[in-house]
Motif scaffolding. Structure first.
Motif, short mmCIF file in Angstrom:
data_model
loop_
_atom_site.label_atom_id
_atom_site.label_comp_id
_atom_site.label_asym_id
_atom_site.label_seq_id
_atom_site.Cartn_x
_atom_site.Cartn_y
_atom_site.Cartn_z
N GLN A 15 43.15 40.34 35.94
CA GLN A 15 42.65 39.37 36.90
C GLN A 15 42.41 39.98 38.28
O GLN A 15 41.89 39.31 39.16
CB GLN A 15 43.64 38.20 37.02
N THR A 30 36.19 43.42 39.03
CA THR A 30 36.47 42.64 40.24
C THR A 30 37.21 41.35 39.96
O THR A 30 37.54 40.63 40.89
CB THR A 30 35.16 42.30 40.97
N GLY A 31 37.47 41.05 38.70
CA GLY A 31 38.11 39.78 38.35
C GLY A 31 37.09 38.76 37.90
O GLY A 31 37.36 37.96 37.00
N THR A 32 35.89 38.79 38.52
CA THR A 32 34.82 37.87 38.13
C THR A 32 33.62 38.60 37.55
O THR A 32 32.86 38.05 36.77
CB THR A 32 34.35 37.03 39.33
N SER A 33 33.43 39.87 37.95
CA SER A 33 32.29 40.66 37.48
C SER A 33 32.76 42.05 37.07
O SER A 33 33.78 42.54 37.55
CB SER A 33 31.22 40.77 38.57
#
Length: 664
Positions: A512, A549-552
């Motif tokens: 995460q 990056t946690g999202t990408s």
């Protein structure tokens, strides 16, 4: 430089990255400044050179000539001729591609992030600006999940559909319309294009609105979007399109004669012996056409071959989506080779290899015994690397055996014992490693060596014991594991207690959180992903990286990385997390979100990384207080081997060098 080659190509290909030239209306080739790379005017033709400098071997070049939809035939022909001249200037060692506006190859589109958006009008080197139409409302369609193909379509409701993503670019606002059947990846890519248009065409000041297919017109932004089309009306469903698939790929080989005629080559199947080095050939594969040029052909013959092929496309009314690829003998792509039966695996030597052979021949004539040193990739391990592997993590009093699927994942805050068993001369041999993480606790290090000795004693053999410090692993260690992923932080109790006592931030890897991995290795049987500090100065142009990056997820390709590195990057990405959908980024074309994840852009090493100098080996003897020679130490500058004449008398040897203990 030859009179046949334009002087504008002087020095081309000496540095990594892109170089672009444009054919102006005066039929001259002019360089395009870097600030305008990615901006192609539909009234022009261009020549694009991509250069990669690998860590070993010669430079790698790809040439593309791009034809705008409004460029005339004379300019288009000149662009193809200039691409061939550039190939000659670089030693005839490039692959050339014909790119048509709106039908570009993925390879070409990958150079420009996030996309290529052709501009109406004509380029002028005097101003570097558009000479043609002024700003107007336009409707664009975005296709592609890995690289984006952006194409302008008629500004009409009938251009919209449920499967694609569209961008409506107006003077004051940009609308992103997502068809209900479009993919999440395509929508994300289109959003990058919207941001690009906002920054480059509107100075970053216009508004952005998203419109979902089927959303109620009561939403003000939805109503505003449909007002540009004269009001809302439902989009008709797409009629199913059934394409007839051929049972086998069509291919026909032609010899291109000196009179510029195409003569079919007879034969039930294609084989490499049909290609003669003093001739040019055309391989027609339907959706793609290859022109193969022998090494003993002249530039004039090659230009004639390309002209014949392009005339064929025009005369037969072939689709503009037909891709043309031009290959020089010895540089055939895997796709081209696949059309030939039993293409030999060993290709002809490249120019630099031929030159190396000539130098060796000169030395041999003078009486010297010349032998070629093997590349790092060719060095074979001294032992069988297909044996059995056991790995223990040090976690308190007793080591913990790690399950097989997790054996290749190490943490820099922990210590491990590795037992490798492989077939020897009539019996199994044992090799033990104590791997000490860079951030591991001293007590864990001591226990790792102690437990390794105990396990080795119980094997009742004459095992080899090796102490390895992180970042100084021998090649054999990586060959045994084949794939290794080294994470930051640690899982042992002592490591957790130490950082708690000192109040240090726990950097142990978490899916995460933001994480940066450097990918390295020499082959799929010897590759590593090392988690490094998530800051921009951890980057290096010689490597490829994975940024989480946690999202990408981003994959970063250094300008000096090789095709081998790129293949390892893809394989390693699947091993770390097969569900990731990465965004590929080449060095020099990073979006702001990439640098923001690394805390901002700073300087990092951009020079080619050289191998460290290996010191000459030395042999020492350790003498005990009573004058008895107990050990001999062999050192090669970073890896120490202790041959103990008295059983394991040197287990207390202290230091930060790698130590290998051999029972005498």
């Amino acid at each position: 430089m030859s009179k046949q080659i334009d002087s504008v190509f002087d020095g081309a290909g000496a540095k990594p990255g892109l170089e672009i030239w444009c054919v102006e209306k005066q039929l001259r080739l002019v360089p395009v400044p870097k600030s305008l790379h990615g901006k192609f005017y539909s009234g022009n033709s261009y020549v694009v050179l991509s250069t990669v400098l690998p860590r070993s071997g010669p430079p790698q070049h790809d040439i593309h000539y791009w034809l705008g939809k409004d460029a005339n035939e004379v300019e288009s022909t000149l662009a193809s001729d200039k691409a061939l001249e550039l190939d000659s200037a670089l030693g005839s060692c490039t692959v050339q591609y014909r790119e048509v506006q709106g039908q570009e190859t993925e390879k070409f589109l990958s150079y420009f992030k996030p996309c290529v958006i052709p501009i109406e009008g004509v380029f002028s080197s005097d101003s570097g600006q558009l000479n043609g139409e002024s700003y107007k409302i336009s409707l664009l369609t975005c296709k592609g999940e890995h690289v984006v193909s952006v194409k302008e379509v008629p500004f009409s409701r009938s251009s919209l559909n449920h499967n694609d993503v569209f961008i409506l670019d107006t003077a004051s606002k940009i609308f992103l319309f997502s068809g209900c059947n479009s993919s999440t990846q395509e929508r994300a890519k289109a959003l990058e294009v919207v941001q690009y248009i906002k920054e480059n065409k509107h100075g970053g000041t216009c508004e952005v609105a998203t419109v979902e297919d089927g959303k109620l017109v009561g939403d003000p932004e939805v109503g505003e979007f449909w007002s540009f089309f004269g009001g809302y009306a439902p989009i008709p469903r797409d009629s199913p399109c059934v394409e007839k698939q051929s049972d086998s790929p069509f291919s026909q080989l032609f010899w291109i004669t000196a009179q510029a005629k195409l003569c079919p080559c007879e034969g039930s199947s294609l084989n490499k012996e049909m290609l003669e080095t003093n001739k040019c050939y055309m391989l027609d594969c339907g959706a793609e056409i290859f022109v193969w040029m022998g090494r003993n052909t002249s530039i004039t013959e090659r230009k004639k071959s390309i002209s014949v092929t392009e005339d064929l496309l025009r005369n037969q009314g072939r689709s503009m989506a037909t891709h043309l690829t031009f290959l020089t003998e010895g540089l055939e792509t895997s796709i081209f080779r696949s059309y030939f039966k039993n293409w030999p695996q060993v290709v002809e030597p490249k120019l630099y290899e031929e030159g190396r052979g000539k130098v060796a021949a000169i030395f041999k004539q003078q009486g010297y015994d010349v032998k070629e040193l093997p590349d790092e990739e060719d060095c074979q391990p001294y032992i069988n690397c297909r044996g059995k592997l056991k790995v223990w993590r040090i976690n308190g009093e007793q080591p913990t055996l790690i399950p097989d699927p997790e054996q290749t994942k190490l943490f820099s805050g922990d210590c491990y014992i590795v037992q490798y068993t492989y077939p020897g001369n009539g019996r199994d041999e044992h090799l033990f490693y104590a791997w000490l993480g860079r951030d591991s606790v001293l007590d864990d290090r001591a226990d790792a060596i102690s437990h390794m000795n105990a396990i080795a004693d119980s094997s009742k053999r004459d095992p080899v014991l090796v102490q390895v410090i992180q970042d100084k692993e021998p090649l054999l260690f990586f060959s045994i594991f084949q794939t290794v992923i080294i994470f930051k932080g640690g899982l042992s109790k002592r490591y957790k207690n130490l950082i708690a006592e000192k109040g240090i931030l726990d950097e142990t890897y978490d899916e995460q959180k933001t994480a940066l991995f450097r990918v390295q290795g020499i082959s799929p049987e010897n590759m590593q992903a090392i988690q490094v500090d998530q800051v921009s100065n951890s980057l290096n142009s010689s490597y490829c990286y994975i940024l989480q990056t946690g999202t990408s997820i981003f994959t970063w390709i250094g300008n000096l990385s090789s095709t081998v590195d790129h293949a390892l990057l893809d394989r390693m990405l699947e091993l770390i997390n097969p569900t990731w959908q990465p965004i590929s980024v080449r060095e020099g074309s990073e979006p702001d979100i990439f640098w923001n994840a690394l805390g901002g852009k700073t300087e990092y090493p951009r020079q080619k990384e050289l191998k460290q100098h290996v010191e000459d080996p030395h042999l020492f003897t350790l003498t005990c207080a009573d004058g008895v020679n107990c050990c001999q130490i062999f050192s090669d500058g970073g890896f120490w081997i202790l041959c103990c004449l008295v059983e394991f008398c040197c287990r207390r040897f202290q230091g930060e060098r790698d130590i290998q203990l051999c029972a005498g």
